[in-house]
Design an enzyme around this catalytic site. Structure first.
Site, PDB file in Angstrom:
ATOM      1  N   THR A 136      -0.916  -0.251   7.404  1.00 49.08           N
ATOM      2  CA  THR A 136      -0.892  -1.703   7.553  1.00 49.08           C
ATOM      3  C   THR A 136       0.169  -2.186   8.524  1.00 49.08           C
ATOM      4  O   THR A 136       1.153  -1.490   8.793  1.00 49.08           O
ATOM      5  CB  THR A 136      -0.639  -2.355   6.171  1.00 49.08           C
ATOM      6  OG1 THR A 136      -0.896  -3.750   6.270  1.00 49.08           O
ATOM      7  CG2 THR A 136       0.767  -2.146   5.669  1.00 49.08           C
ATOM      8  N   SER A 142       5.306  -1.781  -2.072  1.00 56.38           N
ATOM      9  CA  SER A 142       3.933  -1.914  -1.563  1.00 56.38           C
ATOM     10  C   SER A 142       2.935  -1.892  -2.717  1.00 56.38           C
ATOM     11  O   SER A 142       3.253  -1.450  -3.826  1.00 56.38           O
ATOM     12  CB  SER A 142       3.645  -0.739  -0.630  1.00 56.38           C
ATOM     13  OG  SER A 142       2.304  -0.738  -0.228  1.00 56.38           O
ATOM     14  N   ARG A 200       6.394   4.556   5.120  1.00 52.82           N
ATOM     15  CA  ARG A 200       6.590   3.126   4.936  1.00 52.82           C
ATOM     16  C   ARG A 200       7.731   2.661   5.842  1.00 52.82           C
ATOM     17  O   ARG A 200       8.709   3.404   6.042  1.00 52.82           O
ATOM     18  CB  ARG A 200       6.966   2.880   3.477  1.00 52.82           C
ATOM     19  CG  ARG A 200       7.199   1.435   3.072  1.00 52.82           C
ATOM     20  CD  ARG A 200       5.963   0.626   3.103  1.00 52.82           C
ATOM     21  NE  ARG A 200       6.058  -0.585   2.305  1.00 52.82           N
ATOM     22  CZ  ARG A 200       5.176  -1.579   2.372  1.00 52.82           C
ATOM     23  NH1 ARG A 200       4.135  -1.502   3.207  1.00 52.82           N
ATOM     24  NH2 ARG A 200       5.301  -2.634   1.618  1.00 52.82           N
ATOM     25  N   GLY A 217      -6.132  -5.171   0.999  1.00 55.25           N
ATOM     26  CA  GLY A 217      -6.271  -6.332   0.098  1.00 55.25           C
ATOM     27  C   GLY A 217      -4.970  -6.825  -0.495  1.00 55.25           C
ATOM     28  O   GLY A 217      -4.991  -7.592  -1.469  1.00 55.25           O
ATOM     29  N   GLY A 218      -3.810  -6.392   0.048  1.00 56.08           N
ATOM     30  CA  GLY A 218      -2.526  -6.880  -0.464  1.00 56.08           C
ATOM     31  C   GLY A 218      -2.425  -6.627  -1.957  1.00 56.08           C
ATOM     32  O   GLY A 218      -2.667  -5.514  -2.432  1.00 56.08           O
ATOM     33  N   ASN A 267       0.887  -5.324   7.596  1.00 56.05           N
ATOM     34  CA  ASN A 267       1.046  -6.327   6.543  1.00 56.05           C
ATOM     35  C   ASN A 267       0.095  -7.488   6.785  1.00 56.05           C
ATOM     36  O   ASN A 267      -1.030  -7.454   6.332  1.00 56.05           O
ATOM     37  CB  ASN A 267       2.484  -6.811   6.395  1.00 56.05           C
ATOM     38  CG  ASN A 267       2.661  -7.563   5.074  1.00 56.05           C
ATOM     39  OD1 ASN A 267       1.861  -7.371   4.152  1.00 56.05           O
ATOM     40  ND2 ASN A 267       3.653  -8.416   4.972  1.00 56.05           N
ATOM     41  N   ASP A 278       7.197  -8.061   2.339  1.00 52.63           N
ATOM     42  CA  ASP A 278       6.884  -7.357   1.092  1.00 52.63           C
ATOM     43  C   ASP A 278       8.118  -7.184   0.204  1.00 52.63           C
ATOM     44  O   ASP A 278       8.009  -6.795  -0.959  1.00 52.63           O
ATOM     45  CB  ASP A 278       6.267  -5.982   1.379  1.00 52.63           C
ATOM     46  CG  ASP A 278       4.762  -6.066   1.572  1.00 52.63           C
ATOM     47  OD1 ASP A 278       4.181  -7.121   1.262  1.00 52.63           O
ATOM     48  OD2 ASP A 278       4.163  -5.074   2.042  1.00 52.63           O
ATOM     49  N   THR A 307      -5.027  -4.887   6.007  1.00 55.03           N
ATOM     50  CA  THR A 307      -4.600  -3.490   5.937  1.00 55.03           C
ATOM     51  C   THR A 307      -5.854  -2.675   6.193  1.00 55.03           C
ATOM     52  O   THR A 307      -6.937  -3.229   6.235  1.00 55.03           O
ATOM     53  CB  THR A 307      -4.007  -3.244   4.544  1.00 55.03           C
ATOM     54  OG1 THR A 307      -2.850  -4.048   4.430  1.00 55.03           O
ATOM     55  CG2 THR A 307      -3.673  -1.816   4.254  1.00 55.03           C
TER      56      THR A 307
HETATM   57  O1  DON Z   1       2.104  -2.852   1.378  1.00 55.35           O
HETATM   58  C1  DON Z   1       1.503  -3.795   0.906  1.00 55.35           C
HETATM   59  O2  DON Z   1       1.247  -3.904  -0.266  1.00 55.35           O
HETATM   60  C2  DON Z   1       1.024  -4.890   1.833  1.00 55.35           C
HETATM   61  N1  DON Z   1       1.846  -4.918   2.997  1.00 55.35           N
HETATM   62  C3  DON Z   1      -0.396  -4.644   2.140  1.00 55.35           C
HETATM   63  C4  DON Z   1      -0.984  -5.726   2.967  1.00 55.35           C
HETATM   64  C5  DON Z   1      -2.437  -5.791   2.864  1.00 55.35           C
HETATM   65  O3  DON Z   1      -3.072  -5.030   2.196  1.00 55.35           O
HETATM   66  C6  DON Z   1      -3.087  -6.864   3.603  1.00 55.35           C
HETATM   67  N2  DON Z   1      -4.517  -6.697   3.568  1.00 55.35           N
HETATM   68  N3  DON Z   1      -5.309  -7.240   3.062  1.00 55.35           N
END
Ligand code: DON
Length: 618
Positions: A442, A495, A129, A522-523, A444, A466, A424
């Site tokens: 990712t 994350s 990370r 998917g954040g 981000n 984040d 991501t």
């Molecule tokens: O680490 C995380 O949770 C975010 N930076 C992830 C970002 C992400 O999945 C964007 N995609 N859809």
């Protein structure tokens, strides 16, 4: 009973015809089957990449399986396995291939997490990370009146965390690479890809077109190959080829010098020059200091009473600084209790109103815990034991009512900008020895900070968003946080990435065996997507590909809304009656999974209904 009637040959033939007629029309009118009509499966993508996954029920492989978001990356990974590389070698090659072929999320200047399971049954987690640069401060994204300046954490040079991907891959190679293949052999296919050019799929062309304005805002047209060089109305289209010469040179330096090819010398010089052009704060010391960390996976064993049998699974997933593993374990505990205690009286069915109400209520509580208790364990004492404790979770879930929703109105609602975009990327790989890797990586946001390093051809991440830039203030995914995830120098931002490996307990031997490898982008919706795919396989007994294709829902405490891809009208009405506010979204997650069959064969299942994703096995 009339013997003559039933023994008549004509009646038999008639009955068979009737049966075939009914079967034919029930398939025709079933929308799921129509969707999955094999002849219709992605002809446009197939015309560019003939080997793309077209098997609608998943791809079968005896020796190995690679499931990624881009056909080129899957192909490169498969070649590495066939040449005698292990799953970890293939992961390194795929990671670099995605940096070339899938630039919106694949990267060399982002970060990620991986769960590894070895042929001997042991497992570990790799944390690569990004970190906050050394001169970061808790208030760096606040103005004089303490008002959050989220444009600074979400775009441009100040939003960049210390890049971690290359250090992560070198660490993976040194500790777990088979050494049947050299580091050079793992990077070469990506260099070739960058030199010869990638052919754009329709999805990737559209995505690049969507971001032209941002690319122009942050980059010099000469240096960014993704800026369309024609007039303003010109666009990228499917079939266009993009050559990435500068990226090929950067990858060659990484091939020749490993870590020093990125963190020192010409690449580092170009990176720091770029950072200094904007308001960035990364220094050479940040680059020198960056270190990936091996961690112990979160391990949660659940026992499911299902179809008159009990099956035990062990779920291995990412520990902090990801919230994924703990949150997933909490959700699995909560749902398992409902299944084991109440399934028959409640008759929980996939995507029924009652099932979705319970999922939402569990998720509301888990995401509230996430906002308060989770952060980088090196800086904040994460109460991991408490969060995983069954009595804690039982007590917390005891307030769930089956007759009305619990409102989440204690904190200001989050604003969600990009719940539908998939920035991501995840891949899952297994090899013939029995090794498996589940890796999520990712930048981000889509194309990260949108800043491409001039002369080096790669995008920088915007991972700093984040962090909780101010207590209770939502990030780009609407997630809120506070003390545990405040910005501190050298700290890892929290994350949601949830790379996961599941073992199934063999009832005869009592031993844990590899069962499933999965993950998704998917954040904030990553955790709930992984959760639902696991439930679909283990509780609702779907095939792996159907489990991925099935429609998904998501709730994250704040904002207090249920996001859904598609649901029956009757289910929506029932959920509204229980008090839920619903919002339809285009897409939740893009999952890549592998299931191990009882005979040891692999079924690879890519999320082909939601992207260009492809499983390839051999
Ligand atoms: O680490 C995380 O949770 C975010 N930076 C992830 C970002 C992400 O999945 C964007 N995609 N859809």
């Amino acid at each position: 009973m009339n013997k003559n009637y039933f023994s008549s040959g004509r009646v038999y033939i008639f009955s068979i015809f009737l049966l075939l007629f009914v079967l034919f029309f029930s398939c025709k009118t079933n929308p799921t089957n129509q969707n999955l009509d094999k002849t219709e499966l992605r002809p446009s993508l197939k015309s560019i990449y003939p080997y793309v996954q077209t098997d609608q029920k998943g791809v079968l492989g005896k020796n190995g399986m690679v499931v990624t978001a881009h056909p080129l990356a899957s192909q490169i990974g498969l070649e590495i396995l066939k040449k005698g590389g292990n799953a970890f070698d293939a992961a390194i090659a795929v990671k670099f291939a995605l940096a070339v072929a899938y630039p919106r999320a694949g990267n060399i200047a982002g970060g990620g997490f991986a769960i590894l399971r070895f042929k001997n049954g042991e497992s570990t987690a790799l944390d690569f990370r990004e970190t906050a640069p050394l001169s970061s401060t808790t208030t760096m994204y606040l103005d004089e009146d303490k008002k959050p300046l989220s444009h600074l954490s979400q775009e441009g040079h100040l939003s960049v965390g210390v890049p971690a991907s290359v250090a992560g891959m070198v660490e993976l190679f040194e500790k777990q690479g088979s050494k049947n293949l050299s580091w050079e052999e793992l990077i070469k296919p990506s260099i070739k890809l960058a030199q010869n050019g990638i052919i754009l799929t329709e999805n990737e062309a559209n995505k690049l077109n969507d971001y032209q304005e941002e690319f122009r805002k942050w980059n010099d047209e000469k240096n960014c190959v993704f800026i369309y060089k024609g007039n303003n109305t010109s666009k990228w289209t499917k079939g266009d080829t993009i050559i990435q010469k500068q990226l090929a040179e950067t990858l060659t330096r990484i091939k020749n010098e490993k870590r020093a090819g990125f963190y020192k010398g010409k690449t580092a010089e170009l990176l720091l020059k770029e950072i200094n052009k904007g308001k960035g704060i990364i220094t050479q010391k940040d680059l020198d200091d960056y270190k990936p960390v091996w961690r112990k996976p979160i391990s949660q064993t659940i026992s499911l009473a299902n179809s008159d049998k009990k099956t035990a699974y062990t779920i291995l997933s990412m520990p902090p600084p990801s919230s994924g593993g703990i949150a997933l374990a909490q959700l699995m505990q909560g749902f398992t209790n409902y299944i084991n205690q109440n399934r028959s009286p409640l008759n929980l069915k996939h995507n029924s109103a009652t099932t979705l109400h319970i999922l939402t209520e569990l998720e509301r509580r888990v995401y509230a815990d996430r906002a308060t208790y989770l952060g980088d364990p090196g800086f904040y004492d994460v109460p991991q034991k408490m969060l995983l404790d069954s009595s804690y979770n039982m007590e917390r879930n005891s307030t769930i009512s089956l007759f009305k929703k619990t409102p989440s109105d204690s904190i200001k609602e989050g604003k969600v900008n990009s719940i539908e975009s998939m920035e991501t990327t995840h891949f899952s790989i297994t090899d013939k020895e029995g090794n498996a890797i589940s890796l999520t990586t990712t930048l981000n946001g889509n194309y990260g900070s949108k800043v491409m390093v001039s002369g080096a051809g790669f995008f920088l991440n915007n991972e700093m968003d984040d962090f909780s830039i101010k207590a209770g203030f939502p990030n780009q995914f609407g997630l809120v946080g506070a003390e545990a995830n405040k910005i501190e120098a050298n700290k890892r931002m929290l994350s949601s990435m949830t790379p996961t490996i599941i073992e199934k307990v063999n009832p005869k031997t009592g031993k844990n065996e590899l069962f499933m490898v999965l993950g998704t982008p998917g954040g904030s919706t990553i955790i709930t997507t992984v959760f639902q795919v696991i439930l679909n396989v283990t509780v609702f007994e779907m095939d792996i590909q159907d489990a991925i294709n099935a429609k998904r829902v998501h709730h994250q405490w704040l904002p207090d809304e249920v996001y859904y891809e598609n649901l029956d009208d009757a289910v929506i009405t029932k959920l509204k009656k229980l008090g839920h506010k619903l919002k339809k979204v285009g897409q939740l997650g893009k999952t890549e999974a592998i299931l191990v069959l009882p005979n040891g064969d692999f079924v690879g299942a890519a999320d082909y209904l939601r992207g260009d994703d492809t499983a390839l096995g051999y």
